[in-house]
Design an enzyme around this catalytic site. Sequence first.
Site, PDB file in Angstrom:
ATOM      1  N   ASP A  16     -52.138  -7.057 -82.090  1.00 38.89           N
ATOM      2  CA  ASP A  16     -52.964  -5.928 -81.626  1.00 38.89           C
ATOM      3  C   ASP A  16     -52.645  -5.621 -80.161  1.00 38.89           C
ATOM      4  O   ASP A  16     -53.188  -4.680 -79.575  1.00 38.89           O
ATOM      5  CB  ASP A  16     -54.454  -6.182 -81.867  1.00 38.89           C
ATOM      6  CG  ASP A  16     -54.964  -7.443 -81.208  1.00 38.89           C
ATOM      7  OD1 ASP A  16     -54.181  -8.153 -80.538  1.00 38.89           O
ATOM      8  OD2 ASP A  16     -56.175  -7.736 -81.369  1.00 38.89           O
TER       9      ASP A  16
ATOM     10  N   GLU B 136     -53.505 -19.666 -76.805  1.00 41.92           N
ATOM     11  CA  GLU B 136     -53.072 -18.798 -75.703  1.00 41.92           C
ATOM     12  C   GLU B 136     -53.667 -19.267 -74.382  1.00 41.92           C
ATOM     13  O   GLU B 136     -54.874 -19.476 -74.256  1.00 41.92           O
ATOM     14  CB  GLU B 136     -53.498 -17.339 -76.010  1.00 41.92           C
ATOM     15  CG  GLU B 136     -53.068 -16.371 -74.913  1.00 41.92           C
ATOM     16  CD  GLU B 136     -53.107 -14.910 -75.319  1.00 41.92           C
ATOM     17  OE1 GLU B 136     -53.322 -14.602 -76.510  1.00 41.92           O
ATOM     18  OE2 GLU B 136     -52.922 -14.056 -74.420  1.00 41.92           O
TER      19      GLU B 136
END
Length: 272
Positions: free
Chosen positions: A52, A190
């Site tokens: 995204d 992340e």
Amino acid sequence: MSVAKKEYKRVTVKSLVDMKQNGEKISMLTAYDYSMAKIVDAANVDVILVGDSASNVMAGHETTLPITLDQMIYHASSVIRAVQRALVVVDIPFGSYQSDPKEALRSAIRIMKESGAHAVKVEGGQEIKDSVKRILNAGIPVMGHLGLTPQSIYKFGTYTVRAKEDEEAQKLKNDAKMLEKIGCFAIVLEKIPAALAKEVAESVSIPIIGIGAGNGVDGQVLVVHDLLGITQEFNPRFLRRYLNLYEDMSNAISQYVDDVKTKDFPNNEEQY
Ligand code: KIV
């Protein structure tokens, strides 16, 4: 250092687990369109993520929040048409899976049916457990995403390193275990401390793919536009740029403008 690599004609979720077991690192990159996906796939990248991050990179939004399910399906189907080898994973966008498991399943089914993708990715842990279970129960492979989860950027307030404090690190470890237990095939971590990422990778049997999470994990992911130096503003410490395509492309385009203005293009050979 060279590593014995098994040839995979087509990468599957099972191939990724094999890679982890054999100590072969997994390469993952984003792609959002046909032409880029063709290059990335031909270079033998194992996993293509239709992230995204298309919201930032392709559409110029500040965050990943605005991109819609229809837009993700458009990007994913363009990528799928180009890919012959890689496993294609698609982000379910913000607002399409958090409210209830039924909606999550509907969104995942639309992505799989309308784009032909091979798996979906979602951000979060315990909070979205029921949604993830519902998607998995339908036979759709799910990749998790923990640590800095950009869909929650307004909760965090900044894009700085996550899970530096014990409480958040413990929650991340619990979430990773939970995602493994319910059946996710891999997890992206992340922007978290390398030592924590390594500990998580060693504590689960599914592959852990890092971005800004050090070298102790089972694979790495980057946004392809960052790796190629097409994006200029984004310069986190974890990013290695392999090219400065922004400069090369703008030089080439300026040269074209000059050639048109000076009537150098097209020349005699470039016409009918
Ligand atoms: O959307 C994306 O590109 C991602 C990667 C940064 C992991 O989620």
